[in-house]
Design a protein around this motif. Structure first.
Motif, PDB file in Angstrom:
ATOM      1  N   SER A 116       0.829  -1.203   0.000  1.00 47.04           N
ATOM      2  CA  SER A 116       0.000   0.000   0.000  1.00 47.04           C
ATOM      3  C   SER A 116       0.866   1.257   0.000  1.00 47.04           C
ATOM      4  CB  SER A 116      -0.905   0.005   1.234  1.00 47.04           C
ATOM      5  OG  SER A 116      -1.383   1.314   1.504  1.00 47.04           O
ATOM      6  N   PRO A 117       0.736   2.112  -1.031  1.00 53.69           N
ATOM      7  CA  PRO A 117       1.536   3.340  -1.040  1.00 53.69           C
ATOM      8  C   PRO A 117       1.171   4.286   0.095  1.00 53.69           C
ATOM      9  CG  PRO A 117      -0.103   3.382  -2.801  1.00 53.69           C
ATOM     10  CD  PRO A 117      -0.141   2.012  -2.202  1.00 53.69           C
ATOM     11  N   TYR A 118      -0.086   4.296   0.487  1.00 50.23           N
ATOM     12  CA  TYR A 118      -0.515   5.166   1.584  1.00 50.23           C
ATOM     13  C   TYR A 118       0.112   4.697   2.896  1.00 50.23           C
ATOM     14  CZ  TYR A 118      -4.025   5.609  -2.090  1.00 50.23           C
ATOM     15  OH  TYR A 118      -4.649   5.746  -3.300  1.00 50.23           O
ATOM     16  N   SER A 119       0.184   3.384   3.080  1.00 46.68           N
ATOM     17  CA  SER A 119       0.843   2.822   4.260  1.00 46.68           C
ATOM     18  C   SER A 119       2.327   3.156   4.260  1.00 46.68           C
ATOM     19  CB  SER A 119       0.685   1.296   4.289  1.00 46.68           C
ATOM     20  OG  SER A 119      -0.646   0.905   4.461  1.00 46.68           O
ATOM     21  N   THR A 120       2.955   3.029   3.110  1.00 43.89           N
ATOM     22  CA  THR A 120       4.383   3.323   3.006  1.00 43.89           C
ATOM     23  C   THR A 120       4.658   4.776   3.362  1.00 43.89           C
ATOM     24  OG1 THR A 120       4.671   1.623   1.308  1.00 43.89           O
ATOM     25  CG2 THR A 120       6.376   3.322   1.446  1.00 43.89           C
ATOM     26  N   LYS A 121       3.840   5.678   2.832  1.00 46.24           N
ATOM     27  CA  LYS A 121       3.995   7.103   3.122  1.00 46.24           C
ATOM     28  C   LYS A 121       3.939   7.350   4.628  1.00 46.24           C
ATOM     29  CE  LYS A 121       0.342   9.753   2.687  1.00 46.24           C
ATOM     30  NZ  LYS A 121      -0.728  10.658   2.208  1.00 46.24           N
ATOM     31  N   VAL A 122       2.928   6.808   5.274  1.00 42.95           N
ATOM     32  CA  VAL A 122       2.710   7.035   6.700  1.00 42.95           C
ATOM     33  C   VAL A 122       3.829   6.412   7.538  1.00 42.95           C
ATOM     34  CG1 VAL A 122       1.212   6.297   8.597  1.00 42.95           C
ATOM     35  CG2 VAL A 122       0.221   7.370   6.578  1.00 42.95           C
TER      36      VAL A 122
END
Length: 196
Positions: free
Chosen positions: A9-15
């Motif tokens: 998940s890119p959103y998970s990676t960002k966070v």
């Protein structure tokens, strides 16, 4: 503190990158959203990732809400205080997240439907949005100094994801974007820990 996530998940990676950069100690908990795990649903009734649960039980979900929470907890590690610069960071983060939205729409269209029911015009439309946004970023590359911001983390996560799912399909004519992750890793050496 816990962050429910998926490694793809890119959103998970960002966070997760932002939390580490800001010095927020959080246990990373893998969550399979297809199975609706009880601990994830307790943190986010939508069953989506990432979701953050604080030590005192506060649940924060949606990647931008989590990014803002991290910023407040770290006294401004992710977003500038200057209103104009803050807007620039917000727009960069929204652009990178929006590209991810389109990429995920393509992935789910292909993954969720039988092959004969995949709607190619929908995929083409999403890819056109991706191409326009990538070209916009190439023409307006954000400055990356010694201190990365929320937009930089979002861009790095998006580029990691597009390469994971669409390797070789986005680089042509975008040399600045191709070089971005090398530059990003120079200011955030821990990026390597988030490649898997």
């Amino acid at each position: 503190m816990k962050i429910f996530y998926s490694s793809t998940s890119p959103y998970s990676t960002k966070v997760r990158m932002a939390a580490q950069y800001a010095g927020l100690a959080a246990e990373a908990v893998v969550a399979d959203t297809a199975k609706d795990p009880a601990d994830l649903l307790a943190a986010n009734p939508l069953g989506k990732i990432p979701a953050l649960v604080t030590d005192d039980g506060l649940a924060v979900f949606d990647s931008r809400a989590i990014m803002n929470y991290i910023d407040r907890q770290s006294r401004g590690a992710l977003y500038p205080r200057n209103a104009v610069k803050r807007t620039e960071v917000d727009v960069l983060e929204a652009t990178a997240d929006g590209i991810c939205d389109c990429l995920l729409a393509i992935v789910y269209e292909r993954r969720s439907r039988p092959e004969d029911m995949v709607y190619q015009p929908w995929i083409d439309r999403q890819w056109q949005k991706v191409e326009r946004a990538l070209d916009h970023l190439e023409a307006n590359m954000p400055r990356l100094g010694k201190k990365p911001n929320a937009g930089h983390f979002a861009l790095a996560a998006m580029l990691r994801y597009i390469e994971l799912r669409f390797a070789g399909q986005w680089q042509r004519g975008r040399p600045k974007l191709k070089r971005y992750l090398t530059r990003f890793e120079a200011v955030f050496p821990d990026y390597a820990a988030f490649k898997d």
